[in-house]
Design an enzyme around this catalytic site. Structure first.
Site, short mmCIF file in Angstrom:
data_model
loop_
_atom_site.label_atom_id
_atom_site.label_comp_id
_atom_site.label_asym_id
_atom_site.label_seq_id
_atom_site.Cartn_x
_atom_site.Cartn_y
_atom_site.Cartn_z
N ASP A 8 11.15 -1.02 -18.65
CA ASP A 8 10.61 -2.29 -19.16
C ASP A 8 11.12 -2.49 -20.57
O ASP A 8 11.31 -1.52 -21.29
CB ASP A 8 9.08 -2.18 -19.29
N ASP A 61 6.91 -3.14 -8.83
CA ASP A 61 6.37 -2.02 -9.61
C ASP A 61 4.97 -2.40 -10.04
O ASP A 61 4.69 -3.56 -10.35
CB ASP A 61 7.22 -1.73 -10.84
#
Ligand SMILES: [Zn+2]
Length: 371
Positions: free
Chosen positions: A83, A267
């Site tokens: 991320d 996710d």
């Protein structure tokens, strides 16, 4: 269903090919809580997500680099997606404006535990992910909430596209300097609840060119439903050969829904968080295999602390083929939770992850059958 069929079935990464769809558990701080990397492999996990923002804070990107990258640091051989950390930073600043400032070209953020000033620029976010050794790198985006007004959403889209361009340039520069194969670069589509802005952001990002695109912003409506319409606009507006990542999705029924819209990378911290909080997933009898229909109920949640499981010597889910269910009973796992032994969280986490891997396997089967 057209969107689903036309999307790519695989993602080539420098650490191997991932069949799509795929579910990536959140190893936020370079660990899926209570599980080590061999545990993840044992239930069929093929790739995972780490969070740059959290790793920047502890132990620091430099330390991870010194360890030989995040793979060596955590003993994981499979692909890793990182991320950008934007979601965390923007959520913290929007909840508490004193926590930092969002400027045209940077985000200034005060580290909550030390008070240290952290400056994130699009370039720095890419450099951090290269230091981690990530295989799928995410652009820094300006993450809004769907309730923010249109003017704020417009500003966020403008920044997101401008930052994505800078991320692309920094990524290309760093990738040229690599000795080995290059990672992939994904961009994140913003635009809040506006169809026009979502489509525009998607088209502008597609024009820059990325290896994949994510749905940005919180994907869940206040009533708990998936923002499927908004997700659909983005899928429509992006090239058919681009893999779509449904960031933060999510609930098993939401995964099935988003997959039907063309999203193939998922996710979410939900399965492992639920596991640690004694919520275990189970396929409903008669729904253990075969097709998964959008909108149909195919699973249930076992609240393992319920008294009724105290003498239940059957497995959590009779159809589960992992150690949690082939070796242990509901009564035993309930007992481990009752005495607060860490093994309870580990077995429960393994169970819920195995449930997601099986769910994804079923979506893959449907996809293969539709060829
Ligand atoms: Zn199980």
């Amino acid at each position: 269903m057209q969107a689903e069929r036309s999307r790519p079935r695989a993602l080539e990464t420098r650490r191997g090919t991932l069949e799509l769809p795929i579910f990536l558990p959140d190893a936020t701080r370079a660990v899926v809580r209570t599980l080590d990397s061999s545990d993840l492999t044992s239930v069929g996990i093929e790739a995972l997500v780490v969070n740059s923002f959290h790793l920047l804070r502890t132990p620091g990107a430099r330390l991870v680099k010194a360890a030989g990258g995040v793979h060596r640091f955590m003993g994981w051989d499979g692909p890793v997606l990182s991320d950008s950390g934007g979601f965390q930073v923007f959520s913290l600043i929007r909840q508490n404006p004193a926590a930092g400032t969002i400027r045209a070209n940077e985000v200034i953020f005060k580290e909550p535990s030390t008070g240290e000033k952290v400056v994130l620029t699009p370039e720095k976010v890419i450099q951090l992910q290269f230091q981690l050794g990530s295989d799928i790198v995410m652009c820094l985006d300006d993450c809004t909430s769907a309730e923010d007004d249109l003017a704020e959403q417009e500003r966020a889209v403008e920044r997101t596209v401008r930052w994505a361009k800078r991320c692309r340039a920094e990524f290309d520069k760093l990738a040229r300097g690599l000795r080995g194969a290059s990672p992939l670069l994904f961009a994140v589509v913003q635009g809040g609840a506006s169809e026009t802005l979502r489509r525009q952001c998607a088209a502008d990002l597609a024009a820059i060119g990325f290896d994949g695109f994510g749905y940005g912003g919180w994907p869940i409506a206040p009533d708990g439903s998936l923002l499927a319409e908004l997700m659909g606009y983005i899928a429509d507006a992006l090239p058919a050969n681009a893999p779509l990542h449904a960031l933060g999705v999510g609930r098993p029924d939401h995964v099935v829904r988003a997959h039907a819209l063309g999203y193939t990378i998922f996710d979410c911290a939900l399965p492992t968080r639920d596991a640690r909080q004694q919520r275990l997933y189970s396929f409903l009898p008669g729904h253990e295999e075969g097709a998964l229909e959008v909108g149909s109920k195919f699973h249930d949640v076992v609240y393992i602390l319920d008294q009724k499981y105290a003498n239940d010597f059957g497995p959590i889910d009779p159809s589960c083929d992992a150690i949690c269910c082939t070796r242990y009973s509901r009564a035993y796992i309930r007992h481990l939770f009752k005495i607060k032994d860490v093994t309870a969280q580990r077995l429960a986490s393994l169970h819920n992850l195995r449930f997601y891997v099986r769910l994804i396997d079923r979506l893959r089967l449907i996809q293969r059958a539709s060829t």
